[in-house]
Design an enzyme around this catalytic site. Sequence first.
Site, mmCIF file in Angstrom:
data_model
loop_
_atom_site.group_PDB
_atom_site.id
_atom_site.type_symbol
_atom_site.label_atom_id
_atom_site.label_comp_id
_atom_site.label_asym_id
_atom_site.label_seq_id
_atom_site.Cartn_x
_atom_site.Cartn_y
_atom_site.Cartn_z
ATOM 1 C CG ASP A 323 23.321 -24.758 22.458
ATOM 2 O OD1 ASP A 323 24.281 -25.968 22.641
ATOM 3 O OD2 ASP A 323 22.946 -24.437 23.109
ATOM 4 N NE ARG A 325 24.415 -25.396 25.760
ATOM 5 C CZ ARG A 325 23.481 -24.625 26.572
ATOM 6 N NH1 ARG A 325 23.630 -24.532 27.770
ATOM 7 N NH2 ARG A 325 22.794 -23.834 25.974
#
Length: 413
Positions: A323, A325
Site C-alpha cells: 500500500d 497511500r
Amino acid sequence: MTGNRSGHIRLNSHPGATAPSRFKLHWGAPTAEERGPIVATVNAGTDRNAIGAHGGSYSLYRALAVSAGAMNPIARPDLTNTHPVVEIGPFPQWSEPGRIVSLDPWGHMVPQAFRKELAEGIDIRPSIAVTKARLTVPELKGRLKVDGKIVREEGDIAAVKIAIDPVWYLPGIAERFGVAETKLRRTLFEQTGGMYPELVTRPDLSVFLPPIGNTTIYLFGDVSKLGQERTFISGRLHDECNGSDVFGSDICTCRPYLVHGIEEAAHDAQKGGIGFIVYNRKEGRALGEVTKFLVYNARKRQDGGDQAATYFERTECVAGVQDARFQQLMPDVMHWLGVRRIDRFMSMSNMKHDALVEAGIAIGERVPIPADLIPEDASVEMEAKKAAGYFTPGAAPTAEDLKKTVGRKIEEF
Ligand SMILES: [Zn+2]
C-alpha cells in the site's frame, strides 16, 4: 519578472545565484498576511518562493497546451467572481504547529488575502476552490427523505464541493514520515527522474507543489457550523477507485461503500449535523491503475485461484509494497475543516482510523459497510482486510476462512 524568451533555458537556480524571493514564507503563521503568498507560477521569476507548478499532474497538460500554441504561457487568470461560495475558516488548526503540512490552508482566500500583491501584478493563484453542487446518485433514489433543503425534490443531494491541490511544506512532510528533509528532497528528485532540481539545489525553498492528484470534499448540511465543538460530524474518507467508483466493477467494495457513506452523511446532515465525503486521488492504493490491473491478473491466475489468504502478498509481489497511500498526510484536510472529532465514521480501515487518532482527531462510532452491499467477488478483498486489522463488529476471519474465500476465475468474466 523574467520574460519568456524562447531559446534561453534556466535549468535551475542555486541559492545566492539570484536574489531570494521578496515573499518569504512563514508556514503555520496565524494570518495569511504573516504567512505570505505562495508564488509558484512558472513565469513569476525571482518572485517564486515554491518548487513545482500549479495544477498538480495537470501542469503537464498545460505544458502541452503551450507547446501546441493553444495557450499563451504568460496568460494570467481573471479571478473575478471565483471566490468561495461559502466561508471555510480560518480555524485554530491552521496555525497549530505541525497540523497542516500538505495543503495551503489559505489557498481559497488568495484573491482577498493577497489583494495588494495581486494589484501589484504578482501572479498568485488559488490552490483551493469552493463551489456548490447537487449530487444525483442513482442507488440513493427513494432512500433519503426529501426535505427540500439537503435532499431536494428529485432526491438530489445539495452539497458544497471543494477542490484542493496539494501544497507540501517539506520540513513538515519529512517530520510526518520520520526522515531527514535533505533525504526526502533527494528521493523526491531522484524518483521523479530529476524533474525538480530545485528540491536539491534550493534548500531555502521549503514549499513544493507535487505533480500528484488532488483531494475533493463534499459537504452536506450547514457548513457555517464547522469548527463548533458541538457540531455532529459524520462522513467517509475515500481513496479513488475508478473501476468501482465510476464503472461499477465488482471486484471491490469501493462504490457501494462510497454511496453508503454519502447516504449516511446526508442523513446525519438532515438531523442537524455536517456530513462529509473526502475523496483522495490515490488510485489503486496510490500505486496506479496499471499496477492494480496487473495485480488482478496475478490474483486470478495463481494456483488455488483468487484467495483472501494471498490478497496482500500478490500486491506486494507486483508493486514492491502492499500500500502506498500513507494515510499520515490524510488528516490535514480534517484539520483544515476545523474538525476535532468525527462522531460517525463510515470506514473500516484501521490505517485511516489510526492516522486520524494519532493526529488528534477523536473517532466515535465506526460504521461498517452493510453485508448486503458487498459484491460477491469483493468478499476476497473484504475478508483479507478484516484479517489484516480492518474494523469488524464480528470476529476477524481465521487463516482457514481466508483459504475458503475464493473469487471468480479469469475465464468467468
Ligand atoms: Zn475498489
